[in-house]
Design an enzyme around this catalytic site. Structure first.
Site, PDB file in Angstrom:
ATOM      1  N   ASP A 100       4.109 -14.402  11.668  1.00 18.92           N
ATOM      2  CA  ASP A 100       2.790 -14.812  11.191  1.00 18.92           C
ATOM      3  C   ASP A 100       1.795 -13.661  11.370  1.00 18.92           C
ATOM      4  OD1 ASP A 100       0.281 -15.904  10.898  1.00 18.92           O
ATOM      5  OD2 ASP A 100       0.730 -17.742  11.991  1.00 18.92           O
ATOM      6  N   HIS A 119      -2.292  10.513   0.146  1.00 19.70           N
ATOM      7  CA  HIS A 119      -2.601   9.230  -0.502  1.00 19.70           C
ATOM      8  C   HIS A 119      -2.554   9.342  -2.008  1.00 19.70           C
ATOM      9  CE1 HIS A 119      -4.781   5.924   1.915  1.00 19.70           C
ATOM     10  NE2 HIS A 119      -3.643   6.259   2.477  1.00 19.70           N
ATOM     11  N   GLU A 121       0.829  -1.219   0.000  1.00 17.14           N
ATOM     12  CA  GLU A 121       0.000   0.000   0.000  1.00 17.14           C
ATOM     13  C   GLU A 121       0.855   1.258   0.000  1.00 17.14           C
ATOM     14  OE1 GLU A 121      -3.242   0.002   2.836  1.00 17.14           O
ATOM     15  OE2 GLU A 121      -3.320   2.191   2.813  1.00 17.14           O
TER      16      GLU A 121
HETATM   17  C1  MEV Z   1      -5.578   3.390   5.171  1.00 17.33           C
HETATM   18  O1  MEV Z   1      -4.919   2.207   4.798  1.00 17.33           O
HETATM   19  C2  MEV Z   1      -5.589   3.528   6.670  1.00 17.33           C
HETATM   20  C3  MEV Z   1      -6.385   4.712   7.194  1.00 17.33           C
HETATM   21  O2  MEV Z   1      -7.730   4.683   6.710  1.00 17.33           O
HETATM   22  C4  MEV Z   1      -6.382   4.583   8.709  1.00 17.33           C
HETATM   23  C5  MEV Z   1      -7.289   5.558   9.434  1.00 17.33           C
HETATM   24  O3  MEV Z   1      -8.300   5.980   8.865  1.00 17.33           O
HETATM   25  O4  MEV Z   1      -6.985   5.836  10.600  1.00 17.33           O
HETATM   26  C6  MEV Z   1      -5.805   6.013   6.767  1.00 17.33           C
END
Ligand code: MEV
Length: 437
Positions: free
Chosen positions: A293, A390, A84
């Site tokens: 794991d 993101h 990710e």
């Molecule tokens: C994304 O992989 C994780 C988040 O959604 C976590 C959160 O909202 O605290 C950004």
């Protein structure tokens, strides 16, 4: 689709031929894709082939590193295996943020693992209790051959308890055992011990004069528990509120919104799941990189998050006397010996990068990675929003998807320095650049 018998007995070549012939319109192309990910080093490839069954290729995950983690005054570069985008960047940002504020503090609170022999007994509980009392020394004695080496190093079985569960299921009892497995995750050790305990228990019950034939206990199964609430680590950061931002008003606002965000995740399961998912982004990535794991870690973490009876945030935050505190207690059953740890070259490298940690050290590092990830997520969510960061990272994925060349990449990245990244906006600009040329 054809059914196949004896697939596991076929050679790797034969498996691939069957697979590609029967599942793909272009079997040659499918074969080439599988082969693209084979390692040129035959020995290394064989090692990977043998980790599991029916291996036809390797599945790569990016192996990234997050530097500048100050944990208990020691600096670490943390290895992370994760696909990710933004996770490694977020971890690195959180590490940098706390570097000049004393870093992270972490402490192992307990290291107890659990395993159970589940059995039925259809007579008086008192009778079973007397038998258990009589057989307990023998249960411990007959497992000695297995526990001897672990005991030499200070581990082994720490308790065997008879638990009456007949209120929940008729005739159902457990031998509830606890273990100290030191630097090993201990799954094989615990399961081997439990199967021996069950064997001795059954054998001795057979010889026990006070049990009739109908009163013989019936062992249902013997297995470790991945729920380890007594294998607990705590990670924490704290600083005066004003240090959270160069501007005091911003710092106060940030601390307030951050604490509110944690409060919401404490009481609202819809939010808590996403909140904890973000924590697991950091935890799983380090767990995977260090050959542990992650399914066991995930299952346990979510069970622990529900320990109050409703699913809740794993982290906590407070502001008291002008001090911002953010912390998490989480159960983590990890190993730094056994399993993949000495077999997988990248796992070995990851552990060396972490200065060859003990299991306790690794618990601290993994907990810190989870806390850092949650800090970074909440920081974005309560300030700029999560999409800004993101989508910037996602931009690279879209550019790759369109096989953008270097000039296109530069132009697109430049454009999105001052424009909002959306999938359609990126596609549009790539198309328009291509039309221009
Ligand atoms: C994304 O992989 C994780 C988040 O959604 C976590 C959160 O909202 O605290 C950004």
């Amino acid at each position: 689709m054809q059914q196949i018998k004896g697939f596991s007995k076929l050679s790797k070549e034969e498996k691939i031929t069957w697979l590609t012939k029967n599942h793909f319109s272009n079997s040659q192309k499918a074969k080439e894709t599988l082969q693209l990910y084979w390692n040129k080093d035959e020995k290394l490839q064989k090692l990977h082939d043998e980790f599991t069954e029916n291996t036809v290729s390797n599945y790569y995950l990016p192996f990234g590193v997050a530097p500048n983690f100050l944990i208990n005054n020691e600096l670490y570069t943390i290895p992370m295996a994760i696909e990710e985008s933004s996770v490694v960047a977020a971890a690195s940002n959180a590490a940098k943020f706390w570097l000049d504020k004393g870093g992270f503090k972490a402490e192992v609170l307990s290291t107890q693992k659990v395993g159970q022999v589940h059995f039925n007994f259809a007579a008086e509980t008192k009778k079973l209790e007397t038998f258990f009392h009589h057989v307990k020394p023998q249960l411990i004695q007959e497992v000695k051959a297995i526990t001897k080496n672990m005991e030499k190093r200070g581990g082994g079985i720490t308790s065997i308890e008879l638990r009456n569960k007949t209120a929940e299921i008729e005739n159902y009892y457990q031998l509830h055992c606890t273990f100290e497995t030191l630097d090993a995750m201990g799954a094989n050790f615990i399961n081997t011990c439990l199967e021996q305990i069950a064997k001795t228990f059954t054998h001795e019950a057979n010889l026990y004069a006070n049990f009739s034939e109908e009163e013989q206990p019936e062992v249902i199964m013997s297995i470790l528990s991945n729920y380890v609430p007594e294998c607990l680590v705590k990670a924490e950061v704290s600083c005066p509120v004003e240090q959270l931002s160069p501007n005091v008003a911003d710092a106060k606002k940030f601390a307030h919104k951050f604490v509110e965000a944690v409060k919401i995740a404490k009481i609202e399961p819809y939010r808590a799941v996403t909140h904890n998912k973000g924590i697991m982004n950091g935890i799983d990535a380090v767990v995977l990189a260090t050959g542990n794991d992650f399914r066991a870690i995930e299952a346990c973490a979510h069970a622990y998050a529900s320990k109050s009876g409703s699913y809740s945030s794993l982290t906590d935050a407070s502001i008291e006397n002008g001090i911002f505190r953010f912390w998490m207690e989480i159960p983590l059953a990890l190993g730094t010996v056994g399993g993949l740890t000495s077999l997988h070259p990248l796992v070995r490298l990851a552990l060396e990068m972490l200065q060859k940690p003990s299991a306790k050290d690794l618990m601290k590092i993994v907990a810190v990675a989870g806390l850092a990830q949650n800090f970074a997520a909440l920081r974005s969510l309560t300030t700029t929003g999560i999409q800004q960061g993101h989508m910037k990272m996602h931009l690279m994925n879209i550019l790759n998807q369109f096989e953008a060349n270097e000039t296109e990449r530069q132009q697109v990245v430049e454009h999105f320095k001052s424009n909002t990244v959306t999938h359609s906006a990126v596609v549009e600009i790539i198309k328009s650049l291509r039309n221009e040329n």
